[in-house]
Design a protein around this motif. Structure first.
Motif, mmCIF file in Angstrom:
data_model
loop_
_atom_site.group_PDB
_atom_site.id
_atom_site.type_symbol
_atom_site.label_atom_id
_atom_site.label_comp_id
_atom_site.label_asym_id
_atom_site.label_seq_id
_atom_site.Cartn_x
_atom_site.Cartn_y
_atom_site.Cartn_z
ATOM 1 N N ALA A 1 0.841 -1.211 0.000
ATOM 2 C CA ALA A 1 0.000 0.000 0.000
ATOM 3 C C ALA A 1 0.869 1.253 0.000
ATOM 4 O O ALA A 1 0.571 2.223 -0.712
ATOM 5 N N ARG A 2 1.944 1.242 0.784
ATOM 6 C CA ARG A 2 2.862 2.393 0.791
ATOM 7 C C ARG A 2 3.524 2.563 -0.576
ATOM 8 O O ARG A 2 3.673 3.674 -1.081
ATOM 9 N N GLU A 3 3.914 1.448 -1.195
ATOM 10 C CA GLU A 3 4.554 1.511 -2.508
ATOM 11 C C GLU A 3 3.581 1.997 -3.580
ATOM 12 O O GLU A 3 3.949 2.789 -4.457
ATOM 13 N N ILE A 4 2.339 1.563 -3.514
ATOM 14 C CA ILE A 4 1.323 2.013 -4.468
ATOM 15 C C ILE A 4 1.118 3.525 -4.324
ATOM 16 O O ILE A 4 1.063 4.251 -5.319
ATOM 17 N N ALA A 5 1.018 4.012 -3.091
ATOM 18 C CA ALA A 5 0.844 5.451 -2.861
ATOM 19 C C ALA A 5 2.046 6.238 -3.376
ATOM 20 O O ALA A 5 1.883 7.291 -4.016
ATOM 21 N N ALA A 6 3.243 5.749 -3.123
ATOM 22 C CA ALA A 6 4.459 6.428 -3.596
ATOM 23 C C ALA A 6 4.524 6.425 -5.121
ATOM 24 O O ALA A 6 4.924 7.420 -5.740
ATOM 25 N N THR A 7 4.116 5.324 -5.729
ATOM 26 C CA THR A 7 4.098 5.240 -7.188
ATOM 27 C C THR A 7 3.094 6.237 -7.764
ATOM 28 O O THR A 7 3.386 6.932 -8.750
ATOM 29 N N ALA A 8 1.925 6.319 -7.161
ATOM 30 C CA ALA A 8 0.908 7.267 -7.632
ATOM 31 C C ALA A 8 1.427 8.697 -7.544
ATOM 32 O O ALA A 8 1.217 9.501 -8.459
ATOM 33 N N GLU A 9 2.112 9.014 -6.468
ATOM 34 C CA GLU A 9 2.681 10.355 -6.308
ATOM 35 C C GLU A 9 3.741 10.620 -7.375
ATOM 36 O O GLU A 9 3.770 11.701 -7.970
ATOM 37 N N ALA A 10 4.598 9.657 -7.650
ATOM 38 C CA ALA A 10 5.638 9.821 -8.675
ATOM 39 C C ALA A 10 5.010 9.977 -10.061
ATOM 40 O O ALA A 10 5.460 10.804 -10.867
ATOM 41 N N VAL A 11 3.968 9.212 -10.343
ATOM 42 C CA VAL A 11 3.260 9.312 -11.623
ATOM 43 C C VAL A 11 2.676 10.718 -11.765
ATOM 44 O O VAL A 11 2.792 11.360 -12.814
ATOM 45 N N ARG B 1 3.603 13.555 -10.170
ATOM 46 C CA ARG B 1 4.679 14.555 -10.295
ATOM 47 C C ARG B 1 5.270 14.589 -11.697
ATOM 48 O O ARG B 1 5.629 15.648 -12.200
ATOM 49 N N ALA B 2 5.373 13.433 -12.328
ATOM 50 C CA ALA B 2 5.974 13.350 -13.662
ATOM 51 C C ALA B 2 4.977 13.669 -14.776
ATOM 52 O O ALA B 2 5.348 13.701 -15.941
ATOM 53 N N GLY B 3 3.716 13.888 -14.423
ATOM 54 C CA GLY B 3 2.710 14.197 -15.434
ATOM 55 C C GLY B 3 2.367 13.017 -16.321
ATOM 56 O O GLY B 3 2.009 13.182 -17.482
ATOM 57 N N LEU B 4 2.472 11.813 -15.763
ATOM 58 C CA LEU B 4 2.192 10.602 -16.532
ATOM 59 C C LEU B 4 0.718 10.227 -16.424
ATOM 60 O O LEU B 4 0.015 10.665 -15.515
ATOM 61 N N ARG B 5 0.270 9.395 -17.340
ATOM 62 C CA ARG B 5 -1.096 8.879 -17.325
ATOM 63 C C ARG B 5 -1.045 7.363 -17.303
ATOM 64 O O ARG B 5 -0.520 6.745 -18.225
ATOM 65 N N VAL B 6 -1.576 6.773 -16.257
ATOM 66 C CA VAL B 6 -1.641 5.315 -16.173
ATOM 67 C C VAL B 6 -2.799 4.865 -17.059
ATOM 68 O O VAL B 6 -3.937 5.301 -16.886
ATOM 69 N N VAL B 7 -2.487 3.999 -18.027
ATOM 70 C CA VAL B 7 -3.506 3.525 -18.964
ATOM 71 C C VAL B 7 -3.860 2.059 -18.744
ATOM 72 O O VAL B 7 -4.895 1.589 -19.195
ATOM 73 N N SER B 8 -2.978 1.346 -18.059
ATOM 74 C CA SER B 8 -3.217 -0.076 -17.825
ATOM 75 C C SER B 8 -2.666 -0.452 -16.453
ATOM 76 O O SER B 8 -1.564 -0.045 -16.089
ATOM 77 N N LEU B 9 -3.445 -1.208 -15.720
ATOM 78 C CA LEU B 9 -3.029 -1.706 -14.417
ATOM 79 C C LEU B 9 -3.265 -3.208 -14.413
ATOM 80 O O LEU B 9 -4.337 -3.667 -14.826
ATOM 81 N N ALA C 1 -8.208 1.746 -5.851
ATOM 82 C CA ALA C 1 -9.311 2.586 -6.328
ATOM 83 C C ALA C 1 -9.254 3.990 -5.725
ATOM 84 O O ALA C 1 -9.624 4.967 -6.388
ATOM 85 N N LYS C 2 -8.780 4.110 -4.493
ATOM 86 C CA LYS C 2 -8.648 5.422 -3.853
ATOM 87 C C LYS C 2 -7.423 6.170 -4.361
ATOM 88 O O LYS C 2 -7.377 7.393 -4.305
ATOM 89 N N THR C 3 -6.441 5.438 -4.835
ATOM 90 C CA THR C 3 -5.144 6.021 -5.181
ATOM 91 C C THR C 3 -5.055 6.438 -6.647
ATOM 92 O O THR C 3 -4.379 7.418 -6.967
ATOM 93 N N PHE C 4 -5.709 5.703 -7.526
ATOM 94 C CA PHE C 4 -5.651 5.980 -8.960
ATOM 95 C C PHE C 4 -7.048 6.281 -9.488
ATOM 96 O O PHE C 4 -8.034 5.759 -8.979
ATOM 97 N N ASP C 5 -7.113 7.098 -10.535
ATOM 98 C CA ASP C 5 -8.378 7.377 -11.204
ATOM 99 C C ASP C 5 -8.651 6.233 -12.181
ATOM 100 O O ASP C 5 -8.139 6.225 -13.301
#
Length: 172
Positions: A52-62, A64-72, A95-99
């Motif tokens: 959960a901590r890693e997912i939150a950190a990844t979401a924050e990095a995504v 900050r970098a202006g990236l768009r997650v298209v596939s999980l 679901a709370k961390t990513f759109d």
């Protein structure tokens, strides 16, 4: 196929993989880093907290970098080797961390019918997965036994039917 978005936009599109290194049993052919969930049950809660901590950190990095997650993709091991409450904990955090509405595809491996049930299939659907992956490996009961699987070919067929009954329409 790039259309008006341009090449730069392609590089902003990211795919994420969430690995669950637990399985009900270890298959004879497996080369993944994984543990039998029965033998390693005590590790699962702490693993999920760290994940959960890693997912939150990844979401924050995504972000900050202006990236768009298209596939999980939640893969394994076997994600459905988690208990239903643990699977729900993981998927609700995602679901709370990513759109999820911005994803083109959200896949969860439900590859082992010996640990995939109606409740887990419901949770996977409820938390936005658009595709599930049921990996039979083989429809030979003898081969399934020989590789260390604790289910039959009929169990695979029944798992597919249960996935359909839970509302899943994109199943591989």
């Amino acid at each position: 196929v790039l259309g008006s978005r341009g090449l730069g936009d392609v590089y902003k599109r990211q795919c994420l993989y969430v690995g669950i290194p637990f399985c009900p049993t270890r298959c004879a052919y497996c080369s993944f880093v994984s543990q039998s969930v029965e033998k390693s049950m005590a590790l699962v809660p702490e693993f999920l907290q760290a994940l959960a901590r890693e997912i939150a950190a990844t979401a924050e990095a995504v972000h900050r970098a202006g990236l768009r997650v298209v596939s999980l993709y939640i893969g394994g091991g076997t994600p459905t080797s988690l208990s239903a409450p643990q699977l729900e904990q993981l998927m609700s955090h995602i679901a709370k961390t990513f759109d999820l509405a911005k994803l083109d595809e959200y896949t969860v491996e439900a590859g082992r019918p010996d640990c995939t049930d109606a409740e887990k299939l419901r949770i996977i659907k409820q938390y936005g997965a658009t595709r599930i992956s049921i990996n039979p490996q083989t429809f030979s009961d003898e081969v399934l036994r020989n590789i260390g699987r604790r289910h039959t070919a009929q169990d695979i067929v029944d798992c597919f039917a249960a996935a359909r009954a839970a509302g899943h329409t994109n199943i591989n």
